[in-house]
Design a protein around this motif. Structure first.
Motif, PDB file in Angstrom:
ATOM      1  N   PRO A 175       0.825  -1.204   0.000  1.00 30.21           N
ATOM      2  CA  PRO A 175       0.000   0.000   0.000  1.00 30.21           C
ATOM      3  C   PRO A 175       0.860   1.255   0.000  1.00 30.21           C
ATOM      4  N   VAL A 176       0.572   2.169  -0.929  1.00 28.07           N
ATOM      5  CA  VAL A 176       1.309   3.428  -1.018  1.00 28.07           C
ATOM      6  C   VAL A 176       0.406   4.639  -0.764  1.00 28.07           C
ATOM      7  N   ALA A 177      -0.901   4.452  -0.892  1.00 26.13           N
ATOM      8  CA  ALA A 177      -1.859   5.533  -0.661  1.00 26.13           C
ATOM      9  C   ALA A 177      -3.227   4.918  -0.443  1.00 26.13           C
ATOM     10  N   GLY A 178      -4.133   5.715   0.077  1.00 24.03           N
ATOM     11  CA  GLY A 178      -5.481   5.205   0.300  1.00 24.03           C
ATOM     12  C   GLY A 178      -6.430   6.326   0.640  1.00 24.03           C
ATOM     13  N   GLY A 179      -7.666   5.953   0.795  1.00 21.98           N
ATOM     14  CA  GLY A 179      -8.697   6.908   1.157  1.00 21.98           C
ATOM     15  C   GLY A 179     -10.032   6.203   1.271  1.00 21.98           C
ATOM     16  N   ALA A 180     -11.002   6.931   1.760  1.00 22.16           N
ATOM     17  CA  ALA A 180     -12.311   6.338   1.998  1.00 22.16           C
ATOM     18  C   ALA A 180     -13.400   7.377   1.793  1.00 22.16           C
ATOM     19  N   PHE A 181     -14.622   6.882   1.714  1.00 17.93           N
ATOM     20  CA  PHE A 181     -15.767   7.771   1.820  1.00 17.93           C
ATOM     21  C   PHE A 181     -16.839   7.079   2.617  1.00 17.93           C
ATOM     22  N   ARG A 182     -17.695   7.892   3.181  1.00 14.46           N
ATOM     23  CA  ARG A 182     -18.854   7.411   3.946  1.00 14.46           C
ATOM     24  C   ARG A 182     -20.074   8.168   3.450  1.00 14.46           C
ATOM     25  N   ARG A 183     -21.220   7.618   3.728  1.00 15.10           N
ATOM     26  CA  ARG A 183     -22.467   8.274   3.356  1.00 15.10           C
ATOM     27  C   ARG A 183     -22.650   9.506   4.232  1.00 15.10           C
ATOM     28  N   TYR A 184     -22.818  10.669   3.614  1.00 18.66           N
ATOM     29  CA  TYR A 184     -23.056  11.924   4.318  1.00 18.66           C
ATOM     30  C   TYR A 184     -24.554  12.219   4.356  1.00 18.66           C
ATOM     31  N   ASP A 185     -25.202  12.047   3.203  1.00 17.41           N
ATOM     32  CA  ASP A 185     -26.657  12.093   3.099  1.00 17.41           C
ATOM     33  C   ASP A 185     -27.046  11.313   1.841  1.00 17.41           C
TER      34      ASP A 185
ATOM     35  N   THR B  75     -24.934  12.600  -1.114  1.00 20.04           N
ATOM     36  CA  THR B  75     -23.586  13.115  -0.845  1.00 20.04           C
ATOM     37  C   THR B  75     -22.715  12.086  -0.129  1.00 20.04           C
ATOM     38  N   ALA B  76     -21.514  11.906  -0.654  1.00 26.52           N
ATOM     39  CA  ALA B  76     -20.495  11.090   0.009  1.00 26.52           C
ATOM     40  C   ALA B  76     -19.496  12.040   0.666  1.00 26.52           C
ATOM     41  N   GLU B  77     -18.941  11.627   1.796  1.00 25.96           N
ATOM     42  CA  GLU B  77     -17.937  12.431   2.488  1.00 25.96           C
ATOM     43  C   GLU B  77     -16.597  11.720   2.415  1.00 25.96           C
ATOM     44  N   LEU B  78     -15.601  12.385   1.825  1.00 25.14           N
ATOM     45  CA  LEU B  78     -14.266  11.808   1.753  1.00 25.14           C
ATOM     46  C   LEU B  78     -13.596  11.887   3.119  1.00 25.14           C
TER      47      LEU B  78
ATOM     48  N   ARG C  78     -22.712  14.370  -5.141  1.00 26.74           N
ATOM     49  CA  ARG C  78     -21.930  15.438  -4.518  1.00 26.74           C
ATOM     50  C   ARG C  78     -20.931  14.801  -3.563  1.00 26.74           C
ATOM     51  N   ILE C  79     -19.769  15.440  -3.453  1.00 28.67           N
ATOM     52  CA  ILE C  79     -18.756  15.040  -2.487  1.00 28.67           C
ATOM     53  C   ILE C  79     -18.586  16.189  -1.503  1.00 28.67           C
ATOM     54  N   HIS C  80     -18.528  15.870  -0.249  1.00 29.15           N
ATOM     55  CA  HIS C  80     -18.248  16.839   0.812  1.00 29.15           C
ATOM     56  C   HIS C  80     -17.000  16.354   1.535  1.00 29.15           C
ATOM     57  N   LEU C  81     -16.188  17.273   2.011  1.00 29.78           N
ATOM     58  CA  LEU C  81     -15.037  16.900   2.830  1.00 29.78           C
ATOM     59  C   LEU C  81     -14.593  18.092   3.643  1.00 29.78           C
ATOM     60  N   THR C  82     -13.857  17.807   4.692  1.00 26.52           N
ATOM     61  CA  THR C  82     -13.186  18.859   5.442  1.00 26.52           C
ATOM     62  C   THR C  82     -11.730  18.453   5.600  1.00 26.52           C
ATOM     63  N   THR C  83     -10.885  19.457   5.696  1.00 23.65           N
ATOM     64  CA  THR C  83      -9.482  19.219   6.006  1.00 23.65           C
ATOM     65  C   THR C  83      -9.097  20.220   7.079  1.00 23.65           C
TER      66      THR C  83
ATOM     67  N   LYS D 238     -22.522  11.022 -15.250  1.00 23.17           N
ATOM     68  CA  LYS D 238     -22.076  10.045 -16.243  1.00 23.17           C
ATOM     69  C   LYS D 238     -22.439   8.613 -15.866  1.00 23.17           C
ATOM     70  N   HIS D 239     -22.575   8.376 -14.586  1.00 25.61           N
ATOM     71  CA  HIS D 239     -22.762   7.006 -14.113  1.00 25.61           C
ATOM     72  C   HIS D 239     -24.255   6.685 -14.008  1.00 25.61           C
ATOM     73  N   PRO D 240     -24.635   5.430 -14.205  1.00 28.82           N
ATOM     74  CA  PRO D 240     -26.043   5.050 -14.029  1.00 28.82           C
ATOM     75  C   PRO D 240     -26.467   5.292 -12.587  1.00 28.82           C
ATOM     76  N   GLU D 241     -27.700   5.685 -12.439  1.00 30.50           N
ATOM     77  CA  GLU D 241     -28.217   5.953 -11.080  1.00 30.50           C
ATOM     78  C   GLU D 241     -28.297   4.647 -10.294  1.00 30.50           C
ATOM     79  N   ARG D 242     -27.726   4.694  -9.132  1.00 30.19           N
ATOM     80  CA  ARG D 242     -27.834   3.591  -8.183  1.00 30.19           C
ATOM     81  C   ARG D 242     -28.039   4.197  -6.814  1.00 30.19           C
ATOM     82  N   SER D 243     -28.685   3.468  -5.955  1.00 19.57           N
ATOM     83  CA  SER D 243     -28.897   3.952  -4.602  1.00 19.57           C
ATOM     84  C   SER D 243     -27.605   3.899  -3.822  1.00 19.57           C
ATOM     85  N   PRO D 244     -27.254   4.973  -3.068  1.00 14.94           N
ATOM     86  CA  PRO D 244     -26.043   4.950  -2.273  1.00 14.94           C
ATOM     87  C   PRO D 244     -26.106   3.997  -1.089  1.00 14.94           C
ATOM     88  N   ARG D 245     -27.248   3.497  -0.757  1.00 17.60           N
ATOM     89  CA  ARG D 245     -27.364   2.593   0.400  1.00 17.60           C
ATOM     90  C   ARG D 245     -27.294   1.171  -0.020  1.00 17.60           C
TER      91      ARG D 245
END
Length: 169
Positions: A67-77, A80-83, A116-121, A162-169
């Motif tokens: 592993p040289v890098a990584g990241g994640a997202f979680r359901r925000y709403d 919206t995904a939160e990085l 939508r993507i939301h994040l804070t740093t 661009k992507h087909p609609e799918r439920s985030p859950r």
């Protein structure tokens, strides 16, 4: 001329042993920058929030199976995904790996129906702030203000449809 090693993207659970070194180094760096133990902040969200069943994902970028890098997202709403936990191992920085991680997370979030993507740093992470500005994120704060007076720096980005609609859950 030597070619760059091939990078592989894999989806893993937080419990995968290949995740530990990145999260450990991330916690150590945040602790140094902010002068307090950051490991509790990294553990703030339950691991299952980063699984597909709960609308999230965690991915690693591997080079030669390491592993040289990584990241994640979680359901925000619902839309919206939160990085979270975007990280490049200290021995592999300045190679564009964080950009690749962000692009892969955006692609995966879009394929799951997020728009939508939301994040804070943090205010003491100018590299992250620069990354998000350079990759098309809109700052939701006054960029002329001293970051230390703001606290967490919020950003957003709207994904294309661009992507087909799918439920985030």
């Amino acid at each position: 001329m030597t070619s760059a090693p091939e990078l592989t993207v894999i989806h893993v659970p937080v419990s995968d042993p290949r995740v530990r070194p990145l999260i450990r180094e991330l916690g150590e760096e945040y602790s140094r920058r902010y002068g307090r133990d950051a490991h509790a902040e990294l553990a703030r969200y339950p691991d299952e929030e980063f699984t597909a069943a709960h609308g999230g994902a965690l991915l690693l970028l591997l080079e030669r199976c390491e592993p040289v890098a990584g990241g994640a997202f979680r359901r925000y709403d619902d839309t919206t995904a939160e990085l979270k936990r975007i990280w490049t191992h200290s021995a592999h920085r300045r190679r564009g790996l964080a950009r690749r991680v962000v692009a892969e997370l955006e692609r995966e979030a879009g394929s799951r129906g997020y728009r939508r993507i939301h994040l804070t740093t943090g205010p003491r992470q100018p590299e992250a702030r620069g990354l998000y500005l350079a990759t098309g994120y809109t700052p939701l704060f006054d960029t002329a203000a001293d970051p230390e007076t703001i606290g967490p720096l919020p950003f957003e980005k709207h994904l294309s449809a661009k992507h087909p609609e799918r439920s985030p859950r």
